[in-house]
Write a protein that holds these residues in place. Structure first.
Motif, PDB file in Angstrom:
ATOM      1  N   UNK A 221       0.837  -1.203   0.000  1.00 21.21           N
ATOM      2  CA  UNK A 221       0.000   0.000   0.000  1.00 21.21           C
ATOM      3  C   UNK A 221       0.871   1.252   0.000  1.00 21.21           C
ATOM      4  N   UNK A 222       1.906   1.276   0.823  1.00 19.41           N
ATOM      5  CA  UNK A 222       2.765   2.454   0.912  1.00 19.41           C
ATOM      6  C   UNK A 222       3.514   2.702  -0.395  1.00 19.41           C
ATOM      7  N   UNK A 223       3.893   1.640  -1.097  1.00 18.40           N
ATOM      8  CA  UNK A 223       4.536   1.809  -2.405  1.00 18.40           C
ATOM      9  C   UNK A 223       3.542   2.337  -3.433  1.00 18.40           C
ATOM     10  N   UNK A 224       2.333   1.770  -3.453  1.00 16.81           N
ATOM     11  CA  UNK A 224       1.321   2.212  -4.411  1.00 16.81           C
ATOM     12  C   UNK A 224       0.916   3.662  -4.170  1.00 16.81           C
ATOM     13  N   UNK A 225       0.917   4.083  -2.903  1.00 13.55           N
ATOM     14  CA  UNK A 225       0.523   5.448  -2.551  1.00 13.55           C
ATOM     15  C   UNK A 225       1.665   6.445  -2.684  1.00 13.55           C
ATOM     16  N   UNK A 226       2.864   5.971  -3.009  1.00 14.52           N
ATOM     17  CA  UNK A 226       3.999   6.874  -3.136  1.00 14.52           C
ATOM     18  C   UNK A 226       4.600   7.293  -1.816  1.00 14.52           C
ATOM     19  N   UNK A 227       4.232   6.621  -0.732  1.00 11.42           N
ATOM     20  CA  UNK A 227       4.836   6.916   0.567  1.00 11.42           C
ATOM     21  C   UNK A 227       6.242   6.325   0.620  1.00 11.42           C
ATOM     22  N   UNK A 228       6.389   5.120   0.087  1.00 10.03           N
ATOM     23  CA  UNK A 228       7.689   4.470  -0.058  1.00 10.03           C
ATOM     24  C   UNK A 228       8.031   4.339  -1.531  1.00 10.03           C
TER      25      UNK A 228
END
Length: 234
Positions: free
Chosen positions: A48-55
């Motif tokens: 989720x964090x990768x898809x959201x651009x957080x990571x």
């Protein structure tokens, strides 16, 4: 076939020597609610964090509409999350010193919207989610369910194309969690917002159109497929 609104291609992410994602690929269509499930530590939140651009992934690509967001700078990804990608965390992560209305209005204020217009929009969303009476209350004086509705108002106030919900009911009792989920699904359907819903609870996954199960950082083919979605109640 229409292009997906959001897609991951061969996404790899590790924490030191510990792999979290091992080449995950998936597509999210416009208006689709997808549950990402699996046991603790399988890579759900990392995905989720990768898809959201957080990571930023160590390898692979994240496509949103016509751009690769994994290539964007951290500040550009933050702007995207304030405008087109909403995020709802397990514990809400409200600013404790701000009222519910001020918390809900934050994305608009950060985007340059005037205070009066931002507050009006915040009050509209709080009313839509049944917590207008908490508008001038700080988080510490609200129940868990009220806080999460306020966090949902903040996530949806910019009318994002994609809402990322990371264990959104994990800190709530079952009844309150069901109420929050019903409201989240209802407003997402009304706005035609895609939802990536991370959960380990099969009852929560039942609100989605489709389930993707992760196991040891990879998609488990046995866990792919539609789920029987529940109808959101007002």
């Amino acid at each position: 076939m229409n292009s997906p609104l959001l897609a991951g291609r061969g996404v790899v992410r590790s924490y030191g020597a510990t792999p979290a994602l091992r080449g995950v690929s998936l597509d999210i269509a416009e208006g689709e609610i997808v549950a990402v499930t699996g046991p603790s530590g399988c890579g759900k939140s990392t995905l989720l964090h990768c898809l959201a651009g957080i990571l930023r992934p160590d390898a692979g690509e994240i496509h949103y509409r016509d751009q690769r967001i994994d290539l964007l700078s951290e500040s550009a990804r933050a702007v995207l999350r304030r405008t087109e990608l909403g995020v709802l965390f397990q514990f809400g992560q409200l600013v404790p010193e701000l009222t519910a209305a001020e918390n809900a209005a934050l994305p608009l204020l950060l985007a340059g919207t005037g205070r009066r217009a931002a507050r009006t929009a915040a009050l509209t969303w709080l009313d839509r989610l049944g917590v207008a009476d908490q508008a001038d209350t700080v988080p510490g004086e609200m129940s868990g369910g009220q806080q999460q509705r306020c966090a949902l108002a903040r996530a949806m106030i910019t009318e994002p194309r994609v809402l990322f919900a990371d264990e959104p009911t994990g800190a709530l009792d079952s009844l309150t969690g069901e109420q929050v989920l019903n409201q989240m699904v209802r407003v997402a359907r009304e706005q035609r917002t895609s939802v990536v819903l991370v959960t380990h609870d099969p009852r929560v996954a039942g609100y989605a159109d489709r389930e993707i199960m992760l196991r040891d950082g990879e998609i488990d083919p046995a866990g792919l497929g539609p789920v029987v979605a529940r109808t959101a109640r007002s």
